[in-house]
Structures are given as structure tokens and as C-alpha cells.
Design a protein around this motif. Structure first.
Motif, PDB file in Angstrom:
ATOM      1  N   LYS A   1       0.703  -1.261  -0.015  1.00  0.00           N
ATOM      2  CA  LYS A   1       0.180  -0.196   0.072  1.00  0.00           C
ATOM      3  C   LYS A   1       0.841   1.207   0.127  1.00  0.00           C
TER       4      LYS A   1
ATOM      5  N   PRO B   1      -2.494  -7.739  -8.707  1.00  0.00           N
ATOM      6  CA  PRO B   1      -3.316  -6.713  -9.468  1.00  0.00           C
ATOM      7  C   PRO B   1      -3.107  -5.385  -9.002  1.00  0.00           C
ATOM      8  N   LYS B   2      -3.560  -4.375  -9.903  1.00  0.00           N
ATOM      9  CA  LYS B   2      -3.512  -3.040  -9.514  1.00  0.00           C
ATOM     10  C   LYS B   2      -4.427  -2.658  -8.341  1.00  0.00           C
ATOM     11  N   ASN B   3      -5.535  -3.204  -8.298  1.00  0.00           N
ATOM     12  CA  ASN B   3      -6.421  -2.907  -7.491  1.00  0.00           C
ATOM     13  C   ASN B   3      -6.815  -4.227  -6.612  1.00  0.00           C
ATOM     14  N   ASN B   4      -7.493  -3.872  -5.347  1.00  0.00           N
ATOM     15  CA  ASN B   4      -7.666  -5.070  -4.478  1.00  0.00           C
ATOM     16  C   ASN B   4      -6.516  -6.052  -4.174  1.00  0.00           C
ATOM     17  N   VAL B   5      -5.472  -5.304  -3.573  1.00  0.00           N
ATOM     18  CA  VAL B   5      -4.405  -6.085  -3.062  1.00  0.00           C
ATOM     19  C   VAL B   5      -4.596  -6.959  -2.054  1.00  0.00           C
ATOM     20  N   ASP B   6      -5.542  -6.397  -1.160  1.00  0.00           N
ATOM     21  CA  ASP B   6      -5.976  -7.177  -0.012  1.00  0.00           C
ATOM     22  C   ASP B   6      -6.726  -8.656  -0.244  1.00  0.00           C
ATOM     23  N   SER B   7      -7.454  -8.507  -1.449  1.00  0.00           N
ATOM     24  CA  SER B   7      -7.861  -9.936  -1.635  1.00  0.00           C
ATOM     25  C   SER B   7      -6.970 -10.710  -2.271  1.00  0.00           C
ATOM     26  N   TYR B   8      -5.882 -10.077  -2.883  1.00  0.00           N
ATOM     27  CA  TYR B   8      -4.671 -10.877  -3.405  1.00  0.00           C
ATOM     28  C   TYR B   8      -4.159 -11.657  -2.497  1.00  0.00           C
TER      29      TYR B   8
END
Length: 432
Positions: free
Chosen positions: A283, A367-374
């Protein structure tokens, strides 16, 4: 707190240098074999199996560390050499000099200087410690074997005595006059050979799990060579084949297969993957900046970085995220309750570069978005892979191997009755 404990558990279970996964696998195997022996031979055979398996396990897991500790407290203390000094530091004189320079305390600095004064002596001392601890553990196991063979025959005779009041003794001459040694004559011309501890043997010295392989090799040889019947030889052949396959080799094969099959990178240590620092590093951009700093090292030097350059980078950049994670995963050893690098320990530059490559792989696939899920997916996948690996190995050792040994007792001719009990019956009849 709970998250830290969980990550430590998964890290330990997934480690190829920790003794804990080996212990869990061996407990499963020993328990399964003891139960199987009770099914086929009741209390006499199961007692023998219990002593053999769990007595061996105590020597196998505790023998080498125990004898190493004795050497540390006696010979090393007498000679004034710090047992925490890793002799692999002697391989690179430039890094050795830097280890002295960067020592976190004066006491540690002096201990490295003393160990490095006579490198040949220090290296031979380490080799001697390794040889002594391994050989002493092997001798201890040999003693256990001799005790067990005498004890089980005595127990079998005692059992026959107890049963003699309930039914008449068998009159059949069950066994031939001599119980054959399964490997009789094989070693008659065998010459003693000196063991070489140089070269590749050093890998066994510094990897506890691989050090166990040497002891296990001696245990396997001792068991097969001193088998007192064909039945015992067959049992040990099945047991040892299963042990070598699923204790030492299958785990790495399964781990690599699961890593290659995973949709997300799971090569990193669980302590890194499950760390809150990793999420923050994504982040805040710390991970990208740290990777860039390391990758730009060659450009700053205008040449390919050497091991010494990377060693300097590690010491000069304590806030670099790669360095921090290397400490967390114990690729870089630190002093207790401190972030200071213990320069007596060996810092494997190749392992550090591998950790950096895996961090880079994790970053590049994010991924560029949703790093938490990754990252949650990475954690789930890593945990699943560790548990699957352990489950397959434990299932094979604790269930499949014992079942195969039970099956052989019923499939092979003249193999159902416990041969030690047969021998006890024969000797009891001859003494009457």
C-alpha cells in the motif's frame, strides 16, 4: 499475537530444515506401526515395536543435538572457540573481514577474530563435532537394538510361561536350529572406510534435516543387517522404504508441484506472506522502492554486484523491506530480541537473492487494485499447500505403510505368526 503464532506454525511445517515436520511424520508412522503390530502379534509384538519405534525416535530426534551440545559445553569451551561461529564464513575472506567489522558487540567481534586466527583448526573442529555427534547417536541406537532384541525374547518366553497353565505347549519343531540373519555373509569382506566430511558433506552439517538423513541411513543399515528373521527383514524393508520416500523426498516434490500449480505465488515463507508489514509495503510503495534499490545496486557500482557488495547492502540498508523480511524468515540471523545482525552466523547470499526474487514475483503478479483480496488468496493457498503436503506424507507413513506391513503378514506363506514368539516356543521346548 495469534496471527504471529499461526504464521510461525505454517512456516515450521513448510520448512525443509526444521525437525518439527520430521517429528510429526515419524510420530504418525510409529503410532501406525505400533497399532499394526498389536493387530498382528498382540502385546508382545506391539511392545517390541513400541520400544523400537519410539526409542529410535528419541535417539533420532534428540541424539545429534544432545551430543552437539555436549561438545559445545566441553571441547569448545575448553578451547575458547565460540560454537555459534559458522565455519562457512571462512570461505570468503572479504566477507569474513566485513563480519568482524560489522559485529554487533565487541565480544562477538573478538570471538570471530579468535575463530578466524586458525581457520583450518576451526574448520576441523566443526567437522569433528559433526562426526562425533552423528557417530555417537548411531552407537546409541545400536545399543538400543541389542537391548530390544534381548528384551523381546525374554518377554515372549514370559508370555509363554503365563499361558502354559491354560493350554499345553506346542510340540512341533517350528523353527530350524538356527535363526538366520537376513543379511548373513553380506558384510564379511567389507572393509572399514574413513568418512570424508568435505565438499557436499558440508550441506549435511548445517541442515538439521539432512544431518538426520545420515543417522537414518545408519539406522536403516543396522535394522536390515541385524534382522533376525525373514519376517523382520520384510517389515523393515517396507518401513524404511516408506520412511525415506515420505520423510525426505516426497515433501519437496509435492511442495514444488503445489507451488507450480498455484494460481498465486506461494514460494515465500509463511511468516512473510502472513505479515501485516507485507500488506503495508504494498500500500505504501515500500516493497517497490526496496526492490528498485536492490536492482539498482549494479548500476551504482557500474558492474555486477559481488557477494561482498550484497553483504554490504544488507548491513547498510536495515530499513530495506527485503532485508527486514529476510530477518523475519531467518535468512539473516539476528541477536535475540534485537534487529542487530549476528555476524557469527552464515549469511547465505544465494538464499537472500532467492527471497528477493520471490518477493519480486509476488509484487509483479499482484493486481493493481484489490491487493487485500490478492494477499488473502496467497495466504489461503500457502496454508492449503502446507497442509496438503503434510497430510499426504502423514497419511502414507501413518496409514498406508502400516497397512502394507499387515497385509504382508497374511499374504506371504508362513509369515502370519510373530517369529520372535515362535523362537521363544522352540527355546522353551528345548530347555524342558
Amino acid at each position: 499475537m495469534i496471527s504471529g503464532i499461526t504464521s510461525q506454525i505454517y512456516s515450521t511445517l513448510g520448512s525443509n530444515t526444521s525437525l518439527v515436520p520430521l517429528a510429526i511424520k515419524d510420530i504418525a508412522n510409529s503410532s501406525g506401526l505400533t497399532l499394526g503390530s498389536y493387530i498382528t502379534g498382540k502385546d508382545v509384538e506391539s511392545k517390541d515395536r513400541f520400544i523400537d519405534e519410539f526409542g529410535t525416535q528419541a535417539i533420532w530426534l534428540g541424539g545429534i543435538p544432545f551430543f552437539k551440545k555436549i561438545t559445545d559445553l566441553t571441547l569448545y569451551k575448553l578451547l575458547g572457540i565460540d560454537p555459534k561461529f559458522d565455519v562457512r564464513n571462512l570461505k570468503n575472506k572479504d566477507i569474513l573481514a566485513k563480519a568482524i567489522e560489522k559485529a554487533p558487540t565487541e565480544k562477538i567481534r573478538q570471538s570471530i577474530i579468535k575463530a578466524a586466527k586458525n581457520p583450518k583448526f576451526t574448520k576441523n573442529l566443526a567437522l569433528g563435532k559433526f562426526a562425533f555427534s552423528t557417530v555417537a547417536a548411531i552407537c546409541t541406537y545400536t545399543g538400543l537394538t541389542r537391548f530390544r532384541q534381548n528384551y523381546r525374547l525374554k518377554e515372549a518366553k514370559e508370555k509363554l510361561k503365563q499361558n502354559s497353565n491354560r493350554k499345553p505347549p506346542l510340540q512341533a519343531n517350528i523353527l530350524p536350529q538356527k535363526t538366520p540373519n537376513a543379511f548373513e555373509g553380506v558384510h564379511k569382506d567389507k572393509k572399514d572406510k574413513n568418512i570424508s566430511f568435505g565438499g557436499a558433506m558440508q550441506e549435511f552439517m548445517f541442515n538439521p534435516a539432512k544431518n538426520m538423513m545420515l543417522l537414518d541411513g545408519a539406522i536403516t543399515e543396522e535394522r536390515l543387517r541385524n534382522s533376525q528373521s525373514t519376517q523382520e527383514f520384510i517389515n523393515y524393508t517396507i518401513k524404511e522404504a516408506g520412511t525415506w520416500a515420505f520423510m525426505y523426498f516426497a515433501g519437496d516434490i509435492i511442495r514444488k508441484h503445489l507451488e507450480n500449480k498455484s494460481k498465486v505465488p506461494i514460494e515465500l515463507d509463511s511468516r512473510i506472506i502472513e505479515s501485516k508489514d507485507l500488506k503495508n509495503a504494498f500500500k505504501l510503495g515500500t516493497l517497490k522502492a526496496s526492490l528498485d534499490d536492490f536492482n539498482n545496486l549494479g548500476n551504482k557500482l557500474q558492474r555486477t554486484p559481488t557477494d561482498l557488495d550484497i553483504y554490504n547492502f544488507i548491513h547498510e540498508n536495515p530499513d530495506n523491506f527485503i532485508v527486514k523480511m529476510a530477518k523475519k524468515a531467518e535468512v539473516i540471523k539476528t541477536l535475540k530480541k534485537s534487529e542487530a545482525i549476528d555476524t557469527r552466523a552464515y549469511l547465505d547470499i544465494e538464499e537472500f537473492k532467492g527471497l528477493k526474487a520471490n518477493l519480486e514475483k509476488l509484487y509483479n503478479k499482484a493486481p493493481k487494485n484489490n491487493v487485500d483480496s490478492y494477499l488473502k488468496q496467497v495466504i489461503r493457498s500457502k496454508r492449503g499447500a502446507v497442509l496438503k503436503n503434510m497430510g499426504i506424507c502423514v497419511g502414507a507413513l501413518g496409514i498406508a505403510v502400516p497397512l502394507l506391513m499387515i497385509a504382508m503378514r497374511y499374504i506371504l506363506p508362513n509369515n502370519k505368526e510373530y517369529k520372535v514368539m515362535e523362537q521363544a516356543k522352540k527355546e522353551t521346548q528345548q530347555a524342558a
